[in-house]
Design a protein around this motif. Structure first.
Motif, PDB file in Angstrom:
ATOM      1  N   ILE A   1       8.174  57.676  36.922  1.00 29.04           N
ATOM      2  CA  ILE A   1       8.520  57.361  35.892  1.00 29.04           C
ATOM      3  C   ILE A   1      10.207  57.037  36.180  1.00 29.04           C
ATOM      4  CG2 ILE A   1       9.277  60.192  35.289  1.00 29.04           C
ATOM      5  CD1 ILE A   1       8.137  57.605  32.515  1.00 29.04           C
ATOM      6  N   ILE A   2      10.185  55.493  36.024  1.00 23.24           N
ATOM      7  CA  ILE A   2      10.923  54.792  36.115  1.00 23.24           C
ATOM      8  C   ILE A   2      11.421  54.639  35.090  1.00 23.24           C
ATOM      9  CG2 ILE A   2      12.097  53.067  36.923  1.00 23.24           C
ATOM     10  CD1 ILE A   2       9.835  53.576  39.016  1.00 23.24           C
ATOM     11  N   ILE A   3      12.822  54.328  34.696  1.00 25.21           N
ATOM     12  CA  ILE A   3      13.036  54.716  32.176  1.00 25.21           C
ATOM     13  C   ILE A   3      14.453  54.373  33.184  1.00 25.21           C
ATOM     14  CG2 ILE A   3      13.558  55.279  30.423  1.00 25.21           C
ATOM     15  CD1 ILE A   3      11.166  57.856  31.448  1.00 25.21           C
TER      16      ILE A   3
ATOM     17  N   GLY B   1      16.163  52.612  27.966  1.00 28.88           N
ATOM     18  CA  GLY B   1      14.552  53.147  27.891  1.00 28.88           C
ATOM     19  C   GLY B   1      13.926  52.861  28.091  1.00 28.88           C
ATOM     20  N   SER B   2      14.034  51.352  28.351  1.00 26.90           N
ATOM     21  CA  SER B   2      12.572  50.337  28.799  1.00 26.90           C
ATOM     22  C   SER B   2      11.508  50.962  30.310  1.00 26.90           C
ATOM     23  CB  SER B   2      12.973  49.043  29.750  1.00 26.90           C
ATOM     24  OG  SER B   2      14.049  48.612  28.840  1.00 26.90           O
ATOM     25  N   VAL B   3      10.317  51.665  30.260  1.00 26.50           N
ATOM     26  CA  VAL B   3       9.762  51.612  31.246  1.00 26.50           C
ATOM     27  C   VAL B   3       8.994  50.971  32.202  1.00 26.50           C
ATOM     28  CG1 VAL B   3       7.809  53.298  31.810  1.00 26.50           C
ATOM     29  CG2 VAL B   3       9.130  53.431  29.508  1.00 26.50           C
ATOM     30  N   GLU B   4       9.003  51.077  33.324  1.00 26.27           N
ATOM     31  CA  GLU B   4       8.342  50.251  34.678  1.00 26.27           C
ATOM     32  C   GLU B   4       7.455  50.463  35.105  1.00 26.27           C
ATOM     33  OE1 GLU B   4      11.711  49.610  37.161  1.00 26.27           O
ATOM     34  OE2 GLU B   4       9.932  48.299  38.575  1.00 26.27           O
ATOM     35  N   ASN B   5       6.736  50.070  35.779  1.00 27.04           N
ATOM     36  CA  ASN B   5       5.554  50.195  36.602  1.00 27.04           C
ATOM     37  C   ASN B   5       4.612  50.585  35.170  1.00 27.04           C
ATOM     38  OD1 ASN B   5       6.218  49.848  39.345  1.00 27.04           O
ATOM     39  ND2 ASN B   5       6.838  51.510  39.161  1.00 27.04           N
ATOM     40  N   THR B   6       4.181  49.763  34.247  1.00 29.85           N
ATOM     41  CA  THR B   6       3.336  50.865  33.523  1.00 29.85           C
ATOM     42  C   THR B   6       2.388  48.922  33.619  1.00 29.85           C
ATOM     43  OG1 THR B   6       5.251  51.376  31.528  1.00 29.85           O
ATOM     44  CG2 THR B   6       2.746  51.006  30.969  1.00 29.85           C
TER      45      THR B   6
ATOM     46  N   THR C   1       5.394  45.885  33.857  1.00 23.62           N
ATOM     47  CA  THR C   1       5.781  45.824  33.475  1.00 23.62           C
ATOM     48  C   THR C   1       7.119  45.906  34.261  1.00 23.62           C
ATOM     49  OG1 THR C   1       6.305  48.564  33.224  1.00 23.62           O
ATOM     50  CG2 THR C   1       5.355  46.953  30.788  1.00 23.62           C
ATOM     51  N   ASP C   2       8.211  45.116  33.971  1.00 27.22           N
ATOM     52  CA  ASP C   2       9.576  44.987  35.080  1.00 27.22           C
ATOM     53  C   ASP C   2      10.478  46.249  34.625  1.00 27.22           C
ATOM     54  OD1 ASP C   2      10.526  42.021  33.009  1.00 27.22           O
ATOM     55  OD2 ASP C   2      10.302  44.253  33.110  1.00 27.22           O
ATOM     56  N   GLU C   3      11.465  44.932  35.729  1.00 32.80           N
ATOM     57  CA  GLU C   3      12.510  46.776  35.071  1.00 32.80           C
ATOM     58  C   GLU C   3      13.366  47.088  33.604  1.00 32.80           C
ATOM     59  OE1 GLU C   3      13.113  44.635  37.499  1.00 32.80           O
ATOM     60  OE2 GLU C   3      14.649  43.198  36.848  1.00 32.80           O
TER      61      GLU C   3
ATOM     62  N   PHE D   1       5.133  49.093  22.907  1.00 32.63           N
ATOM     63  CA  PHE D   1       4.386  50.367  23.236  1.00 32.63           C
ATOM     64  C   PHE D   1       5.443  51.215  23.432  1.00 32.63           C
ATOM     65  CE2 PHE D   1       0.792  50.193  23.839  1.00 32.63           C
ATOM     66  CZ  PHE D   1      -0.380  48.299  24.270  1.00 32.63           C
ATOM     67  N   GLN D   2       5.499  52.119  22.543  1.00 35.03           N
ATOM     68  CA  GLN D   2       6.395  53.519  22.877  1.00 35.03           C
ATOM     69  C   GLN D   2       5.929  54.698  23.116  1.00 35.03           C
ATOM     70  OE1 GLN D   2       6.736  51.673  19.496  1.00 35.03           O
ATOM     71  NE2 GLN D   2       8.017  50.306  20.090  1.00 35.03           N
ATOM     72  N   ILE D   3       5.515  54.738  24.671  1.00 37.78           N
ATOM     73  CA  ILE D   3       5.728  56.033  25.489  1.00 37.78           C
ATOM     74  C   ILE D   3       6.157  57.577  25.016  1.00 37.78           C
ATOM     75  CG2 ILE D   3       3.779  54.509  26.337  1.00 37.78           C
ATOM     76  CD1 ILE D   3       4.912  55.315  28.821  1.00 37.78           C
ATOM     77  N   SER D   4       5.642  58.298  24.942  1.00 32.37           N
ATOM     78  CA  SER D   4       6.233  59.429  25.185  1.00 32.37           C
ATOM     79  C   SER D   4       5.554  61.494  26.005  1.00 32.37           C
ATOM     80  CB  SER D   4       6.763  59.967  24.552  1.00 32.37           C
ATOM     81  OG  SER D   4       5.655  60.218  23.551  1.00 32.37           O
ATOM     82  N   GLN D   5       6.200  61.861  26.783  1.00 31.13           N
ATOM     83  CA  GLN D   5       5.973  63.055  26.906  1.00 31.13           C
ATOM     84  C   GLN D   5       4.691  63.215  26.099  1.00 31.13           C
ATOM     85  OE1 GLN D   5       8.206  64.547  29.265  1.00 31.13           O
ATOM     86  NE2 GLN D   5       6.771  66.072  29.843  1.00 31.13           N
TER      87      GLN D   5
END
Lengths: 489, 271, 290
Positions: free
Chosen positions: B77-79, B83-88, B197-199, B266-270
């Motif tokens: 999980i790379i945030i 707050g941007s999430v990579e590798n989605t 998604t990129d960095e 998208f907003q992703i979360s735990q």
């Protein structure tokens, strides 16, 4: 032609019918009941341990057609010295709490009925009471003997078996006790067994499906012509040593054994002579050769040729005081063939034996004295055909027809007995239902009906009760109805 | 009245299921897309940021830790700070026709460099090859589980190996040569409408035939389902490998206009 | 009570007992067929072909209940009731991943691969040598095993690799094999410098199910998992043991190098007797020029 429903034995017919009712109804009951998967059992993680199934995690049905009878996979396992040959057989690979012990006993209800038994003509025996021929019947709940069976490997390629066994009265003896060096020089063709063991009979009496008093032995495996002092039975465990070999799938096997001439007795005490006093002075030999043929989807077809050549004493070395040490050995032999034929779920087991004792063994005279010219040795021909039908690994039906004809009466009886004196006919039918079939323990619901007939003598049976008839021309019928729970753990 | 409503709901469900099923089962068809639209968007994390999962570098530190690091992030999980999430992985679910395959070649080439799989997520068109190579002078192997099961060693650097990926779905990669932190994912896909998604957490899908689609975001799981560890008798070291739970998905609906652009965030979360 | 009455009483008693017993306790083992939505091959039609023998899954199902269900389970996924007590775990047929194949890594084995594995058994495991079953019975089981996984309906087995004739077993071949093992291919990482299975990566090895697994110990091991001959050894490392960390080396080793490696690996075994002497080496050099 032997009559299935003998005319003048009154008490026999109705139990026969009733027995079929028992079988039929319980069978219908079983068929109507729903099957449930065996593995719906909750798994209890305890180190509870039947010996080989526990050791290897195989179900009973992997080695047994229907325990205790072996299938070909079980036969190879046994030939290999109770090893699967994957370098995990030696006890060192087992959890130390694993103990190679199984015990087996069969609580039962049974009914024994014998015809032409000499009974008092006046009940209670009063003045003027004579002996008359009547049926004698007994029935009730009972226990079988118990086997406390330990077998397996002491080390890689060293196997053992120890079987203290008790009769129903808790009298113990060692049925088997041997050690075996397996795969000598790395070849399955050399295996050396030493101790007390069952002969390499293709059709094993120790691992067959019959339990009743009249069905629980193969008559041919214990038959001696009446009047012969020979006490040998090929179904009895003998003491000695055996060299045995087989190929990788046991489709070819040989067995050569050297045994004491005392019918497997211990302490050098057993004797074939009247009195049964210390006797052993000689050796018997046994050899058997087995070949199997691959019959595709039917299974394997196995054939065995065997020969047992033995000697028995005709007099004692000492006569006054306590007779000891038998001498004057005269030979006897048993030869024949056996088969185990598989036709998918049907198995047929044919067996034939020709037995011949030396003439002296049929006379009760020492072999130092002469015999009248032309005296012939006692001889007989016997055999059986057994059939088994496996509905599935948990339900087997079995039946057997057996016949023994005395070809030559013992010289001592000539002239005083009919030609068919001692002839045996035997029938047996039954089924075993195994409600559980997994690797921890076994249970079989056993139902069997067996009936034997001998001319002039009481048939050989497991319970040994029964008396010879008053007239030696009379046929003695003895029947067993057996219902029991056969379990082992 | 009630009964009618129930029947209607059932009918709608039945028909939509049928549509979904046929969409899933149908083979992807290549057509000329003349009036395609674009879907762009961003994936952001909401809520407390999870702890990245790291493992100590217990093997070949000279190659695997060139900057002297003691631990390696498993990159689950790379945030970014914003707050941007990579590798989605973001894709149009069940799209049945559209443009020809144009997924970047970089996403079907795998390099093992400094004991790391580059890239971390791969996209291989169904039937195409994944090209694998090692830039490290030490022994690696690529041990796959999932829809593909190849197990290929890499004892020699700069010696590429190709294998076809013929079953669509997820394949997980790991190394058995002591580099227990190495992990990556290959997605074998039938349509080109996949983006990662990129960095900055951004993705873009182009030349989408106009229409309404379900757009799904998939992210590998960073939550450890169980640990496996064994004590090595010789070195008295505990060697661990975490086993992660299954990847997670978030769905949205998107209507793509002809020759236009639509944004989906998208907003992703735990979860 | 007359014998007849007693017998009839017993008849009904038996009936009651058996009916109660059979319904409430347990009866016949049976298979739990896979969910049809998975698309697994049908038990009624699936076949196997090994040489001249054709196996049928319907017959194989009966043999599976008799022989296999205790470990491999009624669902074919190694969840048999004895599986919890044994190590290594039984094979999970629903995944269709097999160690012993003649086909490349990542591909399904051919029928004879499964047949041979079943016949040989697996050394140092609880998987017996099923040679005592007839070839027909084993072929039936192979056909039934294939009904557990949808992969058999979706993929064709791989093409078996070609194993060229063995090159001469000379000291030079052994030396080349040694370089491959110790340096080029880095087998030492797992198998260790002496082949004891004690390489630096060995403690971290896991199979596909996450269970610890040890590399083969050439010194003390007996049979290989997948055979006993040089050809079997060649095949093992050229196809890899799928489901384990042992990969397929066919991308990095050509056939001559592979035979060199086989010759070297044999020298690691405890009972190895050098088969080549200077005399034999000279002879073989004459024959093939090196």
């Amino acid at each position: 032609m032997i009559k299935w429903f003998p005319k003048n034995s009154r008490g026999i017919q109705s139990p026969l019918l009733s027995t079929f009712v028992i079988f039929g109804l319980s069978l219908v009951g079983m068929m109507l009941s729903e099957s449930q998967p065996v593995y719906a059992l909750p798994l209890y993680k305890v180190a509870a341990i039947p010996a080989f199934a526990r050791k290897y995690g195989l179900p009973c049905s992997a080695c047994h057609t229907a325990w205790p009878e072996l299938n070909n996979f079980g036969l190879v396992f046994r030939d290999n010295g109770y090893q699967l040959m994957n370098d995990r057989d030696s006890p060192i690979w087992q959890n130390p709490s694993y103990f190679p012990i199984t015990f087996r006993i069969t609580p039962q209800w049974h009914r024994e009925s014998t015809s032409n038994q000499p009974v008092d003509s006046i009940p209670g025996g009063g003045t003027g009471s004579t002996l008359v021929s009547r049926n004698v019947t007994q029935a009730g709940f009972d226990l079988s003997g118990m086997d406390l069976w330990s077998a397996g490997t002491i080390y890689k390629n060293i196997s053992f078996l120890l079987l203290p066994s008790s009769d129903p009265f808790a009298t113990w003896h060692f049925e088997s006790a041997w050690v075996r060096l397996d795969n000598i020089k790395g070849t399955s063709w050399l295996n050396f067994k030493f101790g007390r063991f069952e002969l390499d009979n293709l059709i094993s009496e120790k691992r067959f499906l019959f339990l009743s008093a009249n069905g629980g032995i193969y008559q041919t495996y214990h038959f001696d012509v009446p009047g012969s002092i020979n006490d040998f039975g090929i179904g009895d465990n003998q003491i000695g040593m055996e060299l045995m070999g087989h190929n990788a799938d046991s489709s070819m096997r040989y067995s050569i054994a050297l045994l004491s001439s005392n019918e497997g007795g211990t302490g050098l005490t057993e004797s074939n002579l009247p009195g049964g006093l210390p006797s052993n002075r000689s050796f018997d030999g046994y050899m058997a050769f087995t070949k199997s043929f691959n019959a595709g989807s039917w299974g394997y077809e196995q054939f065995q040729a065997y020969a047992y050549i033995g000697q028995r004493a005709t007099y004692y070395q000492t006569t006054s005081g306590t007779p000891l040490v038998g001498l004057g050995n005269e030979p006897f032999y048993r030869i024949g063939f056996a088969g185990q034929l598989h036709f998918k779920n049907l198995e047929l087991l044919p067996y034939f034996m020709h037995g011949h004792d030396n003439a002296y063994l049929g006379t009760l005279t020492p072999d130092t004295s002469g015999l009248p010219a032309g005296t012939k040795g006692p001889a007989f021909n016997g055999g059986f055909l057994e059939g088994q039908y496996f509905v599935n690994p948990q339900l087997v039906f079995f039946g057997r027809f057996e016949k023994i004809d005395v070809a030559q009466q013992a010289a001592i009886n000539l002239g005083s007995v009919p030609d068919n004196y001692g002839n045996v006919t035997a029938y047996s039918v039954g089924y075993r239902y195994y409600p559980i079939m997994f690797s921890r323990a076994g249970l079989a619901w056993h139902n069997e009906y067996s009936i034997t007939k001998s001319i002039g003598v009481v048939p050989e049976s497991l319970d040994g009760s029964g008396l010879p008839p008053i007239l030696n021309t009379q046929g003695v019928w003895s029947s067993s109805i057996f219902v029991g729970f056969d379990f082992d753990f | 009245m009630k009964i009618n409503l129930r029947i209607m709901i059932l009918a709608v469900l039945f028909l939509s299921n049928l549509a979904m099923a046929s969409a899933v089962l149908a083979q992807y068809q290549v057509v000329t897309v003349t009036d395609g639209g674009t879907v762009t968007g961003n994936v952001k994390w909401t809520g407390t940021k999870p702890q990245p999962v790291t493992l100590p570098i217990t093997k070949n530190p000279d190659v695997c830790a060139p900057n002297g690091q003691k631990t390696r992030d498993l990159e689950r999980i790379i945030i970014a700070p914003d707050g941007s999430v990579e590798n989605t992985v973001v894709y149009l679910k069940g799209i049945s026709k559209g443009k020809a395959m144009d997924l970047p070649e970089a996403r079907r080439s795998l390099d093992q460099k400094n004991c790391r799989y580059i890239p971390h997520i791969m996209l291989v068109p169904k039937g195409d090859d994944l090209t694998m190579v090692s830039s490290d002078p030490i022994l690696h192997n690529i041990h796959m589980t999932g829809v593909q099961l190849y197990n290929i060693p890499f004892p020699i650097a700069n010696h590429p190996v190709k294998r076809p990926f013929q079953r669509d779905g997820e394949t997980d990669l790991k190394c058995d040569a002591g580099h227990v932190w190495m992990n990556s994912v290959v997605m074998t896909v039938e349509s080109p409408y996949y983006a990662i998604t990129d960095e900055h957490g951004n993705f873009k899908l182009t030349d989408v035939p106009p229409g309404t689609y379900t757009i799904e975001a998939w992210h590998e799981n960073w939550q450890i389902a169980r640990q496996e560890s064994v004590m090595d008798v010789d070195s008295h070291q505990m060697v661990n490998r975490p086993i992660f739970a299954d990847g997670m998905t978030w769905d949205k609906s998107v209507t793509v206009p002809a020759k236009g652009n639509v944004t989906v965030d998208f907003q992703i979360s735990q979860k | 009570m007359t014998p007849k009455k007693l017998a009839v009483t017993f008849a009904f008693g038996s009936l009651a007992l058996v009916t109660v017993g059979a319904t409430s306790v347990l009866a016949q083992s049976h298979i739990n067929p896979p969910d049809p939505a998975l698309g697994t091959p049908s038990v009624a039609t699936e076949e196997s072909h090994i040489g001249a023998v054709t196996g049928h899954a319907a017959d194989g199902e009966k043999h599976y209940i008799r022989y296999c269900i205790g470990c491999h389970g009624p669902d074919g996924n190694a969840d048999g009731m004895n599986a919890q007590w044994i190590d290594p775990k039984p094979r999970d047929f629903t995944k269709a991943v097999f160690k012993c194949r003649s086909t490349p890594t990542g591909t399904l084995p051919v029928d004879s691969d499964i047949f041979n594995a079943m016949t040989r058994g697996f050394v140092s495991t609880n998987m017996p040598q099923w040679r005592p079953l007839t070839p027909q019975q084993r072929a039936d089981l192979v056909a039934f095993i294939k009904t557990w996984s949808p992969r058999w309906a979706q993929e064709k087995p791989g093409t078996p690799i070609t194993i060229p004739p063995e090159t001469p077993d000379t000291p030079e071949s052994v030396e080349r094999g040694k370089v491959l093992y110790q340096t080029t291919l880095k087998c030492v990482e797992c198998h260790g410098p002496k082949g004891l299975g004690d390489g630096p990566s060995a403690p971290s090895l896991r199979d596909n199910d996450g269970n610890p697994i040890k590399p083969y110990d050439f010194v003390n091991g007996s049979r290989f998992k997948c055979g006993t001959t040089n050809e079997d050894l060649y095949r093992i490392f050229m196809t890899g043991l799928d489901g384990t960390p042992m990969p397929s080396w066919s991308d990095f080793v050509d056939p001559n190098q592979a035979w060199d490696l086989v010759h070297y690996l044999r020298t690691l075994q405890r009972n190895y007797h050098p088969r080549h002497t200077a005399k034999a080496a000279a002879k073989s050099t004459d024959q093939k020029g090196g």
